[in-house]
Each structure stands twice: as C-alpha cells, then as structure tokens.
Motif scaffolding. Sequence first.
Motif, PDB file in Angstrom:
ATOM      1  N   PHE A 179       0.855  -1.181   0.000  1.00 12.31           N
ATOM      2  CA  PHE A 179       0.000   0.000   0.000  1.00 12.31           C
ATOM      3  C   PHE A 179       0.893   1.233   0.000  1.00 12.31           C
ATOM      4  N   VAL A 180       0.587   2.173  -0.892  1.00 13.07           N
ATOM      5  CA  VAL A 180       1.483   3.308  -1.114  1.00 13.07           C
ATOM      6  C   VAL A 180       0.681   4.607  -1.112  1.00 13.07           C
ATOM      7  N   VAL A 181       1.222   5.638  -0.450  1.00  9.92           N
ATOM      8  CA  VAL A 181       0.668   6.989  -0.537  1.00  9.92           C
ATOM      9  C   VAL A 181       1.800   7.929  -0.915  1.00  9.92           C
ATOM     10  N   GLY A 182       1.473   8.917  -1.750  1.00  5.68           N
ATOM     11  CA  GLY A 182       2.510   9.823  -2.200  1.00  5.68           C
ATOM     12  C   GLY A 182       1.986  11.216  -2.458  1.00  5.68           C
ATOM     13  N   ALA A 183       2.905  12.166  -2.541  1.00  2.00           N
ATOM     14  CA  ALA A 183       2.582  13.550  -2.873  1.00  2.00           C
ATOM     15  C   ALA A 183       3.627  14.059  -3.846  1.00  2.00           C
ATOM     16  N   ASP A 184       3.165  14.794  -4.858  1.00  4.20           N
ATOM     17  CA  ASP A 184       4.051  15.249  -5.928  1.00  4.20           C
ATOM     18  C   ASP A 184       3.857  16.750  -6.141  1.00  4.20           C
ATOM     19  N   LYS A 185       4.966  17.469  -6.215  1.00  7.19           N
ATOM     20  CA  LYS A 185       4.924  18.910  -6.453  1.00  7.19           C
ATOM     21  C   LYS A 185       5.746  19.237  -7.697  1.00  7.19           C
ATOM     22  N   ARG A 186       5.099  19.771  -8.727  1.00  8.54           N
ATOM     23  CA  ARG A 186       5.813  20.147  -9.942  1.00  8.54           C
ATOM     24  C   ARG A 186       6.442  21.521  -9.767  1.00  8.54           C
ATOM     25  N   ILE A 187       7.765  21.615 -10.038  1.00 11.86           N
ATOM     26  CA  ILE A 187       8.508  22.859  -9.888  1.00 11.86           C
ATOM     27  C   ILE A 187       8.585  23.603 -11.217  1.00 11.86           C
ATOM     28  N   THR A 188       8.972  22.879 -12.267  1.00  5.87           N
ATOM     29  CA  THR A 188       9.012  23.442 -13.619  1.00  5.87           C
ATOM     30  C   THR A 188       8.379  22.427 -14.566  1.00  5.87           C
ATOM     31  N   ASN A 189       8.470  22.690 -15.835  1.00  5.18           N
ATOM     32  CA  ASN A 189       7.894  21.788 -16.825  1.00  5.18           C
ATOM     33  C   ASN A 189       8.540  20.412 -16.811  1.00  5.18           C
ATOM     34  N   ARG A 190       9.825  20.338 -16.397  1.00 11.56           N
ATOM     35  CA  ARG A 190      10.552  19.066 -16.408  1.00 11.56           C
ATOM     36  C   ARG A 190      11.063  18.636 -15.045  1.00 11.56           C
ATOM     37  N   LEU A 191      10.758  19.399 -14.011  1.00 10.13           N
ATOM     38  CA  LEU A 191      11.316  19.119 -12.682  1.00 10.13           C
ATOM     39  C   LEU A 191      10.200  19.042 -11.649  1.00 10.13           C
ATOM     40  N   SER A 192      10.279  18.021 -10.774  1.00  5.96           N
ATOM     41  CA  SER A 192       9.274  17.855  -9.720  1.00  5.96           C
ATOM     42  C   SER A 192       9.920  17.240  -8.490  1.00  5.96           C
ATOM     43  N   ILE A 193       9.229  17.357  -7.364  1.00  2.18           N
ATOM     44  CA  ILE A 193       9.658  16.735  -6.110  1.00  2.18           C
ATOM     45  C   ILE A 193       8.549  15.808  -5.645  1.00  2.18           C
ATOM     46  N   LYS A 194       8.916  14.594  -5.245  1.00  2.00           N
ATOM     47  CA  LYS A 194       7.921  13.612  -4.841  1.00  2.00           C
ATOM     48  C   LYS A 194       8.324  12.938  -3.537  1.00  2.00           C
ATOM     49  N   GLY A 195       7.358  12.791  -2.623  1.00  2.00           N
ATOM     50  CA  GLY A 195       7.543  12.015  -1.412  1.00  2.00           C
ATOM     51  C   GLY A 195       6.603  10.821  -1.446  1.00  2.00           C
ATOM     52  N   GLU A 196       7.090   9.673  -0.998  1.00  2.00           N
ATOM     53  CA  GLU A 196       6.287   8.452  -1.070  1.00  2.00           C
ATOM     54  C   GLU A 196       6.540   7.581   0.146  1.00  2.00           C
ATOM     55  N   TYR A 197       5.459   7.024   0.694  1.00  2.00           N
ATOM     56  CA  TYR A 197       5.549   6.088   1.817  1.00  2.00           C
ATOM     57  C   TYR A 197       4.842   4.802   1.417  1.00  2.00           C
ATOM     58  N   SER A 198       5.499   3.664   1.631  1.00  2.00           N
ATOM     59  CA  SER A 198       4.892   2.386   1.274  1.00  2.00           C
ATOM     60  C   SER A 198       5.011   1.405   2.432  1.00  2.00           C
ATOM     61  N   LYS A 199       4.045   0.514   2.504  1.00  2.00           N
ATOM     62  CA  LYS A 199       4.008  -0.518   3.537  1.00  2.00           C
ATOM     63  C   LYS A 199       3.715  -1.843   2.851  1.00  2.00           C
ATOM     64  N   LEU A 200       4.595  -2.826   3.045  1.00  2.00           N
ATOM     65  CA  LEU A 200       4.454  -4.133   2.416  1.00  2.00           C
ATOM     66  C   LEU A 200       4.276  -5.194   3.490  1.00  2.00           C
ATOM     67  N   LEU A 201       3.248  -6.027   3.358  1.00  2.00           N
ATOM     68  CA  LEU A 201       2.902  -7.034   4.355  1.00  2.00           C
ATOM     69  C   LEU A 201       2.776  -8.398   3.698  1.00  2.00           C
ATOM     70  N   GLY A 202       3.096  -9.449   4.454  1.00  2.00           N
ATOM     71  CA  GLY A 202       2.904 -10.801   3.943  1.00  2.00           C
ATOM     72  C   GLY A 202       3.434 -11.830   4.919  1.00  2.00           C
ATOM     73  N   ASN A 203       3.290 -13.094   4.547  1.00  2.00           N
ATOM     74  CA  ASN A 203       3.789 -14.190   5.377  1.00  2.00           C
ATOM     75  C   ASN A 203       4.017 -15.414   4.500  1.00  2.00           C
TER      76      ASN A 203
ATOM     77  N   VAL B 134      -2.029   5.687  -3.987  1.00  2.00           N
ATOM     78  CA  VAL B 134      -2.802   6.921  -4.144  1.00  2.00           C
ATOM     79  C   VAL B 134      -1.824   8.084  -4.090  1.00  2.00           C
ATOM     80  N   GLN B 135      -1.921   8.994  -5.040  1.00  2.00           N
ATOM     81  CA  GLN B 135      -1.007  10.134  -5.093  1.00  2.00           C
ATOM     82  C   GLN B 135      -1.768  11.439  -5.226  1.00  2.00           C
ATOM     83  N   TYR B 136      -1.302  12.452  -4.478  1.00  2.00           N
ATOM     84  CA  TYR B 136      -1.862  13.789  -4.571  1.00  2.00           C
ATOM     85  C   TYR B 136      -0.826  14.714  -5.193  1.00  2.00           C
ATOM     86  N   SER B 137      -1.221  15.461  -6.198  1.00  2.00           N
ATOM     87  CA  SER B 137      -0.325  16.406  -6.864  1.00  2.00           C
ATOM     88  C   SER B 137      -0.808  17.836  -6.638  1.00  2.00           C
ATOM     89  N   PHE B 138       0.146  18.735  -6.433  1.00  2.00           N
ATOM     90  CA  PHE B 138      -0.217  20.134  -6.202  1.00  2.00           C
ATOM     91  C   PHE B 138       0.843  21.061  -6.771  1.00  2.00           C
TER      92      PHE B 138
END
Length: 220
Positions: free
Chosen positions: A13-37, A216-220
């Motif tokens: 399960f992954v959540v992320g946020a993306d911020k576009r700085i210019t037409n070719r440059l962006s910053i992204k943060g992402e957190y993921s959690k992986l489960l199993g057995n 799920v990702q949110y962009s701003f």
Amino acid sequence: MNLSPKDNSAKSFVVGADKRITNRLSIKGEYSKLLGNDQQVFGGTRPEAIQIDGERFVGDPDTPLNVGYEFDIKTANLEVGIELVQTRFYTLKLSPGLSYFKFDLDTQVDNKVLNIVDSDFGLGTKVTHQFNLNEHFTVNLGVSVYRHLNSGDLLKAFQEIAYVVNDNWQVTLGYRLLDLEDSGSSNNDSCTPNNAARVCQDSEISFETTGFALAVQYSF
C-alpha cells in the motif's frame, strides 16, 4: 538466510505527494508498507545453519528446519524527478533521492518466536518509463536501487497502470518486486553446521518478494 516468499504472497500500500517545480522538474515524497507471510524449509537437501539473535539452529535432511515468518517492510522516499524525455505519448524520468526503510520480520523456528528488526537511510535513484494512453490512463514501468549506509541494497521494480482522477488525484494499481539485501556489519554468512556458536554470527537476511500494490497520489 535467503527468504523468498511465494509469488503474490505480499500486498503493498502506497501513498505519495508530488509537487511540480518546472515543466521538467518535480519533487515527490512516497511512503509504502508491504505485508505478507510464508514458510520455508532449511536443511531439506543438505545440512544448513541459521542464527537469529545469537541462537543457532541446524537443519539436515533427517530433521529439517521449518521456518515460518511474517514480514512488515516500510519504506519512505524523497525524490527529485527530472524528465529527460518528454513527448505526448512517452516520458522518461530519472529520480535521484533519499530512502529510509524499516524491516520487521517475525520468525517461528522450532516453536520459538524470534523477531528481526532493522532500519537504515540510503541514497539511490529511480528510472521510470511512462506511456500515456489517453488523458486519464498511463502505464508505468520502472526500477529503483538504493544503497543504504549500514545495510545492503534495496531494489524495487514495478509495472503499473495509473488512473488520473483529476488535476490533483491519481490512483494506481500494479505489480511490484522488492529485493532487500541486509548485509549490515553485524551480520555474517559464515554460519555453517560446523562453526562454533561463538564464531557464527547472526545470519545475513536476503529477502525477495513480489505482489500487488495499490497507490494513491496527490499532486499540487
């Protein structure tokens, strides 16, 4: 100790946020959690030894070791996305960044429950190939490799389809591979049935798993 859970045994399960700085440059943060057995057998074909928290276990074809385990792997990345190629239908993105992981493994060996926990920071990069099908759907293929300061390498490969809900929200469903080599300085793979207990250090963890991921990702 090589752990390879069955295919599709892990869920991510992954959540992320993306911020576009210019037409070719962006910053992204992402957190993921992986489960199993899963469960694996050691010593089924030849003598093998593993050591966890200073306690050594030896298995052989007559008395193999049945090792059951549950895993919980959390990762967090902060990346700078650089779009090297940008066309209407295809984008090639290079994303160097910082990584943090926490590995939590509950094992049961010979009816003993043992816990392995590790965490570390690292540096690496991700390469993403994005194919734009239309204004709402894209297909993403990529791989990331992060080298951590005191542990080993963390590799992720992914193939996914993304649905752009609107200008801010995006939902992604895909398939991911995760490969973690925990080769920290306190670990040693020289643990064999003939080693004295004082010589055999805790077994190095080599972990590879595949499974489905929902993001799920949110962009701003």
